[in-house]
Design a protein around this motif. Structure first.
Motif, PDB file in Angstrom:
ATOM      1  N   LEU A   9       6.621 -67.474 -25.668  1.00  0.00           N
ATOM      2  CA  LEU A   9       7.740 -67.351 -26.515  1.00  0.00           C
ATOM      3  C   LEU A   9       7.380 -67.120 -27.365  1.00  0.00           C
ATOM      4  O   LEU A   9       6.165 -68.383 -28.776  1.00  0.00           O
ATOM      5  CB  LEU A   9       9.108 -68.517 -26.129  1.00  0.00           C
ATOM      6  N   LEU A  19      16.103 -73.733 -29.513  1.00  0.00           N
ATOM      7  CA  LEU A  19      15.395 -74.167 -28.408  1.00  0.00           C
ATOM      8  C   LEU A  19      14.817 -75.710 -28.201  1.00  0.00           C
ATOM      9  O   LEU A  19      14.793 -76.123 -26.935  1.00  0.00           O
ATOM     10  CB  LEU A  19      14.071 -73.170 -28.664  1.00  0.00           C
ATOM     11  N   TYR A 116      15.622 -71.910 -15.871  1.00  0.00           N
ATOM     12  CA  TYR A 116      16.704 -71.058 -16.292  1.00  0.00           C
ATOM     13  C   TYR A 116      17.334 -69.752 -14.771  1.00  0.00           C
ATOM     14  O   TYR A 116      15.886 -69.723 -14.234  1.00  0.00           O
ATOM     15  CB  TYR A 116      16.649 -70.388 -17.247  1.00  0.00           C
ATOM     16  N   LEU A 121      19.520 -66.319 -19.118  1.00  0.00           N
ATOM     17  CA  LEU A 121      18.490 -66.274 -19.049  1.00  0.00           C
ATOM     18  C   LEU A 121      18.547 -65.046 -19.070  1.00  0.00           C
ATOM     19  O   LEU A 121      17.937 -64.707 -17.488  1.00  0.00           O
ATOM     20  CB  LEU A 121      16.611 -66.700 -18.785  1.00  0.00           C
ATOM     21  N   ILE A 132      18.655 -66.120 -24.387  1.00  0.00           N
ATOM     22  CA  ILE A 132      18.141 -67.271 -23.545  1.00  0.00           C
ATOM     23  C   ILE A 132      19.891 -68.194 -23.999  1.00  0.00           C
ATOM     24  O   ILE A 132      19.654 -68.213 -25.291  1.00  0.00           O
ATOM     25  CB  ILE A 132      17.483 -68.053 -23.732  1.00  0.00           C
ATOM     26  N   THR A 134      21.134 -71.371 -25.318  1.00  0.00           N
ATOM     27  CA  THR A 134      21.098 -73.178 -25.743  1.00  0.00           C
ATOM     28  C   THR A 134      22.263 -73.945 -26.387  1.00  0.00           C
ATOM     29  O   THR A 134      23.309 -73.091 -26.438  1.00  0.00           O
ATOM     30  CB  THR A 134      20.244 -72.589 -27.057  1.00  0.00           C
ATOM     31  N   TYR A 144       8.497 -62.154 -27.199  1.00  0.00           N
ATOM     32  CA  TYR A 144       7.647 -62.876 -25.837  1.00  0.00           C
ATOM     33  C   TYR A 144       6.223 -61.839 -25.763  1.00  0.00           C
ATOM     34  O   TYR A 144       6.332 -60.704 -25.942  1.00  0.00           O
ATOM     35  CB  TYR A 144       7.755 -63.317 -24.869  1.00  0.00           C
ATOM     36  N   THR A 162      13.711 -69.578 -14.103  1.00  0.00           N
ATOM     37  CA  THR A 162      12.330 -69.500 -15.346  1.00  0.00           C
ATOM     38  C   THR A 162      12.225 -70.684 -15.556  1.00  0.00           C
ATOM     39  O   THR A 162      13.121 -71.050 -15.716  1.00  0.00           O
ATOM     40  CB  THR A 162      11.835 -68.055 -15.502  1.00  0.00           C
ATOM     41  N   LEU A 164      11.476 -73.155 -18.720  1.00  0.00           N
ATOM     42  CA  LEU A 164      11.479 -72.464 -20.043  1.00  0.00           C
ATOM     43  C   LEU A 164      10.190 -73.999 -20.831  1.00  0.00           C
ATOM     44  O   LEU A 164      10.720 -74.859 -20.314  1.00  0.00           O
ATOM     45  CB  LEU A 164      12.506 -73.090 -21.447  1.00  0.00           C
ATOM     46  N   TYR A 166       7.782 -76.646 -23.840  1.00  0.00           N
ATOM     47  CA  TYR A 166       7.195 -76.224 -24.710  1.00  0.00           C
ATOM     48  C   TYR A 166       6.142 -77.274 -24.618  1.00  0.00           C
ATOM     49  O   TYR A 166       6.302 -78.778 -24.374  1.00  0.00           O
ATOM     50  CB  TYR A 166       8.759 -77.101 -25.574  1.00  0.00           C
ATOM     51  N   TRP A 171       5.718 -72.777 -27.464  1.00  0.00           N
ATOM     52  CA  TRP A 171       6.646 -72.220 -26.610  1.00  0.00           C
ATOM     53  C   TRP A 171       6.824 -71.235 -25.239  1.00  0.00           C
ATOM     54  O   TRP A 171       6.005 -70.078 -25.431  1.00  0.00           O
ATOM     55  CB  TRP A 171       8.359 -71.784 -27.295  1.00  0.00           C
ATOM     56  N   LEU A 173       7.490 -69.198 -21.321  1.00  0.00           N
ATOM     57  CA  LEU A 173       7.798 -69.474 -20.046  1.00  0.00           C
ATOM     58  C   LEU A 173       7.484 -69.234 -19.043  1.00  0.00           C
ATOM     59  O   LEU A 173       6.403 -68.179 -18.976  1.00  0.00           O
ATOM     60  CB  LEU A 173       9.740 -68.244 -20.325  1.00  0.00           C
TER      61      LEU A 173
END
Length: 385
Positions: A9, A19, A116, A121, A132, A134, A144, A162, A164, A166, A171, A173
């Motif tokens: 991402l 995010l 997600y 998403l 997406i 949040t 992305y 999917t 998410l 970090y 970031w 996916l």
């Protein structure tokens, strides 16, 4: 077959904080739901959702579908914990590690991955953006990027949820894709693969993938981690974990490269691939003290798993055969003895004099056993009159 495709991402300066705040909030909510599940004993999806659904929306600001996915995340975490306990991965019942795991609720890291689905998403493949959910509202046009073959797989075969994630300041996916498996062809022969530490893989064709460079690399990282562990500071522990992850990624990259080359040769020559069954390899013999850490951390199973799933994707036949005495058995005369292998690297049959590299001989024995096993499995059953 299911595969996971990872894309990166590229949120801008406004999207990234949203995010980050979302990931922290959903993991706080997940830890709360996990505590409720622990104290009430309700770890099924329907029962737990009845207990926490309203609170996740009111107290944590989650949308309806985000709350549902968070509950599912908690239920899956407890299912995984129970499976690890049954398998003995947390030690025997009554051990300190086992008691610790079952005596307190699961707690999620602030940056743990969040699942997600398509309701919260959505993908815009042509624009290479996602929309997406949040806690600050719906973010649209989050860019992305990824490898061309990953993007192609994502467009054609993405199914399901999917995650998410970090990691390392970046970031990602992780999307689940359902790829149709090609039909496995009838092999004209087999490639036997012997795995080891000095030589990571040696095939019956004579191809050898040495592990000396990886051994030196791992030894250097082990030394550096030891120096950091002596300091016992939070910074040193964080750097030691970062080194461990870097070492693991490097070993995985090498295993991917080896498995890709072996499978490509088998596919091109219409042969199958046979590996040794290495279940319980660490319990079969005694190792010296300085070898134990290396053997226990060596990614034998990972290389086998990579070869297996690449074979499935390519339609290459795959077998695992008995590993006993593959390096002591003579493939020419059949004589098996410990002194057929006078040293780690050399094989010399005491009966017929056949000599060669020990790992190559083991690969040939693996190939021969695969031939016998395949012929036995595919022999037609005689019809009774």
């Amino acid at each position: 077959m299911k595969v996971v495709v990872q894309v990166k991402l590229l949120p801008d300066a406004v999207q990234a904080p949203a995010l980050e705040a979302t990931l922290r909030m959903v993991n706080r909510a997940a830890s709360h739901a996990a505590a409720v599940a622990f104290h009430t004993g309700k770890t099924s999806r329907n029962d737990l959702q009845k207990e926490v659904y309203a609170g996740l929306k009111a107290d944590f600001g989650l949308s309806a579908q985000a709350a549902v996915r968070t509950v599912k995340k908690v239920v899956d975490a407890y299912a995984t914990l129970r499976a690890n306990m049954r398998a003995g991965n947390l030690g025997p019942e009554g051990s300190k590690r086992h008691r610790k795991a079952e005596s307190k609720p699961i707690v999620f890291r602030a940056d743990a991955a969040q699942p997600y689905d398509d309701r919260i998403l959505s993908w815009q493949y042509d624009a290479r953006t996602v929309s997406i959910w949040t806690t600050a509202g719906r973010l649209k046009g989050v860019r992305y990027t990824g490898q061309p073959d990953h993007l192609k797989t994502l467009r054609e075969y993405r199914r399901g949820e999917t995650d998410l994630m970090y990691r390392g300041g970046k970031w990602f996916l992780l999307a689940v894709c359902e790829i149709p498996e090609p039909q496995v062809y009838q092999p004209v022969d087999w490639i036997g693969v012997d795995r080891g530490t000095t030589n990571l893989a040696t095939t019956s064709d004579g191809a050898n993938y040495q592990g000396r460079r990886l051994t030196r690399y791992r030894r250097w990282h082990t030394k550096k981690r030891g120096e950091l562990q002596v300091k016992k500071t939070r910074s040193a522990k964080r750097r030691a974990r970062r080194r461990a992850r870097r070492e693991s990624r490097h070993a995985s990259h090498i295993n991917h490269r080896i498995s890709k080359e072996v499978v490509a040769v088998a596919q091109r020559t219409r042969r199958g691939i046979a590996l040794e069954q290495l279940d319980g390899i660490r319990e079969r013999g005694t190792a010296s003290r300085d070898q134990r850490a290396r053997l226990s951390s060596w990614p034998f199973a990972q290389l086998g798993a990579f070869v297996a799933y690449k074979c499935r994707r390519a339609g290459v036949p795959y077998l695992e055969v008995d590993a006993r005495y593959t390096s002591q058995h003579c493939p020419r005369c059949g004589h098996t003895a410990r002194n057929n292998r006078p040293s780690r690297d050399h094989f010399r049959c005491r009966r017929c004099g056949l000599a060669g590299p020990a790992d190559h001989v083991a690969g040939v024995n693996v190939r021969d056993r695969a031939r016998s096993a395949w012929a036995f499995v595919n022999t037609p059953v005689p019809q009774r009159n």
